[in-house]
Design a protein around this motif. Structure first.
Motif, mmCIF file in Angstrom:
data_model
loop_
_atom_site.group_PDB
_atom_site.id
_atom_site.type_symbol
_atom_site.label_atom_id
_atom_site.label_comp_id
_atom_site.label_asym_id
_atom_site.label_seq_id
_atom_site.Cartn_x
_atom_site.Cartn_y
_atom_site.Cartn_z
ATOM 1 N N GLY A 115 64.750 40.217 -45.181
ATOM 2 C CA GLY A 115 64.843 39.356 -44.008
ATOM 3 C C GLY A 115 66.261 39.274 -43.458
ATOM 4 O O GLY A 115 67.209 39.783 -44.056
ATOM 5 N N LYS A 116 66.386 38.620 -42.321
ATOM 6 C CA LYS A 116 67.709 38.395 -41.728
ATOM 7 C C LYS A 116 68.500 37.444 -42.616
ATOM 8 O O LYS A 116 67.919 36.555 -43.251
ATOM 9 N N PRO A 117 69.825 37.611 -42.681
ATOM 10 C CA PRO A 117 70.643 36.676 -43.464
ATOM 11 C C PRO A 117 70.390 35.230 -43.021
ATOM 12 O O PRO A 117 70.235 34.943 -41.832
ATOM 13 N N ILE A 118 70.329 34.349 -44.001
ATOM 14 C CA ILE A 118 70.066 32.933 -43.744
ATOM 15 C C ILE A 118 71.376 32.235 -43.376
ATOM 16 O O ILE A 118 72.391 32.400 -44.042
ATOM 17 N N ASP A 119 71.335 31.438 -42.325
ATOM 18 C CA ASP A 119 72.523 30.702 -41.907
ATOM 19 C C ASP A 119 72.732 29.506 -42.846
ATOM 20 O O ASP A 119 71.971 28.538 -42.814
ATOM 21 N N MET A 120 73.751 29.593 -43.666
ATOM 22 C CA MET A 120 74.031 28.534 -44.641
ATOM 23 C C MET A 120 75.171 27.619 -44.202
ATOM 24 O O MET A 120 75.551 26.704 -44.934
ATOM 25 N N SER B 284 80.095 30.237 -52.277
ATOM 26 C CA SER B 284 80.672 31.487 -51.785
ATOM 27 C C SER B 284 80.504 31.540 -50.274
ATOM 28 O O SER B 284 79.862 30.678 -49.676
ATOM 29 N N THR B 285 81.096 32.559 -49.676
ATOM 30 C CA THR B 285 80.907 32.781 -48.232
ATOM 31 C C THR B 285 79.999 33.986 -48.005
ATOM 32 O O THR B 285 79.969 34.555 -46.914
ATOM 33 N N ALA B 286 79.261 34.356 -49.046
ATOM 34 C CA ALA B 286 78.417 35.557 -48.979
ATOM 35 C C ALA B 286 77.263 35.398 -47.993
ATOM 36 O O ALA B 286 76.779 34.295 -47.742
ATOM 37 N N HIS B 287 76.828 36.528 -47.440
ATOM 38 C CA HIS B 287 75.582 36.558 -46.682
ATOM 39 C C HIS B 287 74.442 36.303 -47.676
ATOM 40 O O HIS B 287 74.458 36.835 -48.790
ATOM 41 N N VAL B 288 73.463 35.509 -47.276
ATOM 42 C CA VAL B 288 72.313 35.233 -48.146
ATOM 43 C C VAL B 288 71.101 35.935 -47.545
ATOM 44 O O VAL B 288 70.634 35.573 -46.462
ATOM 45 N N VAL B 289 70.612 36.955 -48.232
ATOM 46 C CA VAL B 289 69.511 37.778 -47.714
ATOM 47 C C VAL B 289 68.235 37.524 -48.521
ATOM 48 O O VAL B 289 68.212 37.745 -49.731
ATOM 49 N N PRO B 290 67.168 37.055 -47.851
ATOM 50 C CA PRO B 290 65.899 36.870 -48.556
ATOM 51 C C PRO B 290 65.145 38.195 -48.649
ATOM 52 O O PRO B 290 65.269 39.055 -47.772
ATOM 53 N N CYS B 291 64.378 38.343 -49.719
ATOM 54 C CA CYS B 291 63.583 39.557 -49.914
ATOM 55 C C CYS B 291 62.213 39.159 -50.429
ATOM 56 O O CYS B 291 62.096 38.276 -51.293
ATOM 57 N N ALA B 292 61.177 39.795 -49.906
ATOM 58 C CA ALA B 292 59.811 39.539 -50.373
ATOM 59 C C ALA B 292 59.190 40.827 -50.891
ATOM 60 O O ALA B 292 59.191 41.846 -50.194
ATOM 61 N N ILE B 293 58.711 40.766 -52.119
ATOM 62 C CA ILE B 293 57.944 41.883 -52.685
ATOM 63 C C ILE B 293 56.484 41.481 -52.599
ATOM 64 O O ILE B 293 56.077 40.454 -53.153
ATOM 65 N N ILE B 294 55.729 42.262 -51.874
ATOM 66 C CA ILE B 294 54.326 41.925 -51.619
ATOM 67 C C ILE B 294 53.443 42.948 -52.300
ATOM 68 O O ILE B 294 53.413 44.122 -51.915
ATOM 69 N N GLY B 295 52.766 42.524 -53.333
ATOM 70 C CA GLY B 295 51.943 43.404 -54.166
ATOM 71 C C GLY B 295 50.485 43.312 -53.789
ATOM 72 O O GLY B 295 50.153 43.041 -52.640
ATOM 73 N N PRO C 131 73.418 43.376 -44.514
ATOM 74 C CA PRO C 131 74.836 43.572 -44.140
ATOM 75 C C PRO C 131 75.413 44.831 -44.791
ATOM 76 O O PRO C 131 75.188 45.083 -45.977
ATOM 77 N N LYS C 132 76.157 45.582 -44.011
ATOM 78 C CA LYS C 132 76.723 46.835 -44.507
ATOM 79 C C LYS C 132 77.963 46.626 -45.372
ATOM 80 O O LYS C 132 78.358 47.493 -46.137
#
Length: 197
Positions: free
Chosen positions: A159-164, A135-146, A30-31
C-alpha cells in the motif's frame, strides 16, 4: 552476488511455481530512506514471500527460538534477520530495529506477532507503533492474501506509505499508531480479496 540475493533467487525459484504469487503496488514502495514494512501473517512462508517480492532488501525481526536451530540460524542471520524475544519488551531488538531504520534500510515486521490460525487479521502489538513513532521512516502496509494452496494464486499487495505525521506530532501512544497501521492493512485485504488481476 550477496548471500541475500542468492537466497532470494533460490526461494523465488522454489516458491513461485507452487504459489504463483502476483504482486501489486510496488510503485508505492519508497526507493530510498528508512521503511517500516508491516504485513499480516498467515503462513510460515510469509517472510520469504515478502523478502522475494519487496523491491529492497528487508531486515526481519524473527522469533528468538529460530536462532537456536543449527544451520537455520546461520542462514537467517545471513538474510538480515535478527532475534526478538516474544511476549516481553526486548530492548536490544528495539535498538537494533531503530538502527536499521535510521540507516535508511527496510525493517520488516508482522505486527500480530504470530501467525493467524484462521487467516483473519488479528490485533497488532505495540512494537510496530513504537518503530513508527520513534523514527522518521516511511510506514508501508502490506497484505498477503491467500490461502497458500499449491498452484493457486497468492496475492501480495503493497500500500501507499501511511501518513504518521499527525500521530508523531501528538506524541500518540504506540498502541494508537499500531491501530492505524492495522487498519491500513485491513483496507488492503478488503480491497484486493477476491479481485482478479
Amino acid at each position: 552476488m550477496t548471500f541475500y540475493s542468492f537466497a532470494r533467487f533460490v526461494a523465488n525459484t522454489a516458491l513461485k511455481p507452487v504459489y504463483k504469487y502476483e504482486v501489486h503496488g510496488l510503485e508505492h514502495f519508497p526507493k530510498e530512506g528508512g521503511v517500516l514494512l508491516c504485513s499480516n501473517h498467515i503462513n510460515n512462508f510469509d517472510p520469504p514471500v515478502v523478502g522475494i517480492t519487496a523491491p529492497r532488501p528487508v531486515h526481519f525481526m524473527a522469533k528468538e527460538e529460530l536462532f537456536a536451530v543449527p544451520v537455520l540460524k546461520d542462514i537467517i542471520k545471513a538474510c538480515n534477520a535478527f532475534p526478538v524475544k516474544r511476549g516481553m519488551s526486548d530492548r536490544e531488538a528495539l535498538r537494533k530495529g531503530l538502527g536499521v531504520l535510521k540507516a535508511g534500510e527496510v525493517l520488516g515486521l508482522f505486527p500480530e506477532g504470530t501467525r493467524s490460525k484462521t487467516g483473519e487479521l488479528g490485533q497488532g502489538l505495540a512494537g510496530a507503533g513504537f518503530f513508527a513513532l520513534r523514527s522518521t521512516a516511511h510506514v508501508v502496509p502490506c497484505a498477503i492474501i491467500g490461502p497458500y494452496k499449491a498452484f493457486k494464486k497468492l496475492k501480495v499487495v503493497y500500500g501507499k506509505p501511511i501518513d504518521m505525521e499527525r500521530l508523531r506530532g501528538e506524541k500518540a501512544s504506540p498502541e494508537a499508531a499500531t491501530e492505524l497501521i492495522m487498519a491500513e492493512i485491513r483496507k488492503l485485504i478488503e480491497e484486493h480479496k477476491g479481485v482478479s488481476a
